[in-house]
Design an enzyme around this catalytic site. Sequence first.
Site, short mmCIF file in Angstrom:
data_model
loop_
_atom_site.label_atom_id
_atom_site.label_comp_id
_atom_site.label_asym_id
_atom_site.label_seq_id
_atom_site.Cartn_x
_atom_site.Cartn_y
_atom_site.Cartn_z
N CYS A 24 0.85 -1.19 0.00
CA CYS A 24 0.00 0.00 0.00
C CYS A 24 0.88 1.24 0.00
CB CYS A 24 -0.95 0.02 1.20
SG CYS A 24 -0.11 0.23 2.78
N CYS A 27 3.43 1.79 2.81
CA CYS A 27 4.71 1.08 2.67
C CYS A 27 5.70 1.95 1.91
CB CYS A 27 4.52 -0.24 1.93
SG CYS A 27 3.38 -1.40 2.71
N ASP A 470 9.41 30.15 -30.61
CA ASP A 470 10.54 30.51 -31.47
C ASP A 470 10.08 30.40 -32.92
OD1 ASP A 470 13.35 30.90 -32.25
OD2 ASP A 470 13.19 28.81 -32.89
#
Length: 781
Positions: A24, A27, A470
């Site tokens: 989970c 952890c 650009d």
Amino acid sequence: MTLDKNTFDQRTRDIELEIGGMTCASCANRIERKLNKLPGVNASVNYATEKARVTVPDGVDEQDLIATVEATGYTAVTPAPAVLEGPDYRDVRPAGAVGGAHDAKEAEASAWRQRLIVSAVLTVPVAAMSMIPALQFDNWQWLSLTLASPVVVWGALPFHRAASTNLRHGAATMDTLISVGVGAAYLWSLWALFFTHAGMTGMRMPFELLPSGSDGDAAHLYLEVAAAVTTFIVAGRYFEARAKRTSGAALRALLDMGAKDVTVLEPARSGGGTGHGAAESERRIPISALMVGQRFVVRPGEKIATDGTVESGSSAVDGSMLTGESVPVEVGPGDAVVGATVNAGGRLVVRATRIGSDTQLAQMARLVEDAQNGKADVQRLADRVSSVFVPIVIGLALVTLTAWLLTGHSATASFTAAVAVLIIACPCALGLATPTALLVGTGRGAQLGILIKGPQVLESTRAIDTVVLDKTGTVTTGQMGVVDIEVAPGQDPAEVLAVAGSLEHASEHPIARAVAEHAAKASGQSLLPVTDFVSHGGRGVSGGVDGRAVLAGRRSWLASEWSLTAPQVLADVADAAEIRGQTPVWVAWDGTVRAVIVVADTIKESAAPAIRQLRELGLRPVLLTGDNAGAARAVAAQVGIRDEDVIAQVLPQDKVETIKRLQSEGATVAMIGDGVNDAAALAQADLGLSMGTGTDVAIEASDLTLVTGDLRAAPDAIRLSRATLRTIMGNLFWAFAYNVAALPLAALGLLNPLIAGAAMAFSSVFVVSNSLRLRSFDPTR
């Protein structure tokens, strides 16, 4: 070695760890906190990808990191690149990306599936007997115990094992809640069976939906709760494992796109001579044995084995699988080609320039995987919540039990409410909310030719209000092309173009090549031969074409050579072109000016639609260029950018200052560029987007890379980023809302533990399923 702040210098390196045993988000958060306590270490642990990205000083041994993870109760390995045949060759795929990790996920899903099937088969009769009194026969409760015990012991074994490991390390995770809740329901049932009248022959148990209905003297067992909750949660883990495997499919498909073998050209064993003119033979070898500099053959329909340069042959190359660009690109001698694209036409001979991890395909894969391993700020918030969530839930369950007992409810009702609190809690949904969406979103982006470098990029797209583009190489192609032809009265345009193109074909100047290519394409025939060709150093060219003495070049040069006077209509066209920053090429022969051909950097076909789409997204497009204002405004007018949003005559080193000025004015700026001189501005912008057809420096400095040169990929990238972020925020909202709403209901006795278990499993499945919707993201809708 013992880690100490003085044992290493300031240089750092990145280490990737594959983490095992996580069940989970708590952890992942525990491992991350433990690693980050090491001096100089910065770690990010991703529960969905089961990987840790760790930045460490040079003096830190990776074995110390592994030992720290193992001391926390989990496993860790460092995946080394797979070494295949061939000199100094490393496979483009990180170990486990397609093989080990994918196989591990397959095995994980298979194991959960087996556990689910067995648990479900045993649970159904237990639940039926417990919930339907008519099915309860004499000693049915003992049959229920027999069927439920394997489910509680073996089916829930992963949760019990993880809870035990966490307990030894003084921690609690989602598995702790599951193990305690299931164990409590099972042990309560054992106590009731052996020490109360619940184990007597003839016992019947009514079914109550709410804990408050459990008051009274009726015997109550919770075997169906222990078995069904286990089955529901195992089902959730199985679907979660399947979804995690599926969500990485785009990356696996990307990594698997490369060719597996290649036909190389080698000098023939007999026949004498060497070099390209000598006889050559073909040999099929694994892609792993190909070396830089080797020449290989690509036949029609075959994948190009690796990045290289075409030496002979011409064909159309289909790059749609790699770039998302649907139109094949014509290539010939001298053109660069990219590995994993498909030869759709003739036979090509290509010289390999990059192999293995240096190829564009490998670099794309690295960018995608790096993005999936990162964390957005919203995920860190969820991690902080998960880290304190489990202890809070355990405390709330104890408070619920005590409160119910103190308010006069029976032990059975009090216990039922407390178990419901333990079971309903679901930090897993919080932990999965961000990484699963990120995993799917970045994978879908790779399929569309959009590379997202990290999760923070997603959050940046939300705030963008200005897009600076650009001009050269981004809005325009960066290549010269003929944009206008004006002939003198009485002249044949086709004849003028054929003569001028033939003369210019003998020159290597970019302007000359543009005229020659346009003439060849317009006529569809070979150009005329040229005699006595002379290049006059930037002023023009002269030569004989079909018996004519022809000049092509500047007006001033033609006037000085032949004292020519241009017709006014040609002069007007040339003057207007020069104002726009375009180049007029004057053509004359036999002492008479015949035409003016206007050459300019051509605008990409995708530019105007892309600008329109950026506006539809609520963004302000700004054109940034070093060209003069006239040329810049002419380009802006053609693509739909307002004159006031044109910033011209900006030196390369001043582009960064322009971005800073816009930011100081309150704009949140995205920059799209492709050249070396754009790199600093891309890095300075709040969001940098580089064209994949640009330089490596620009790509490295950007946050998003658009693999294709199609500018429409820019709004597509922003749409995808925003869609992924919306999915993450939606996941987090429902995960938080679920817990905020469900925990009070359970504590008040308004949820049956059986229903709580089903709801908890569904919340994780919902979050993962919602993320998987990104696989069908369509930028055109």
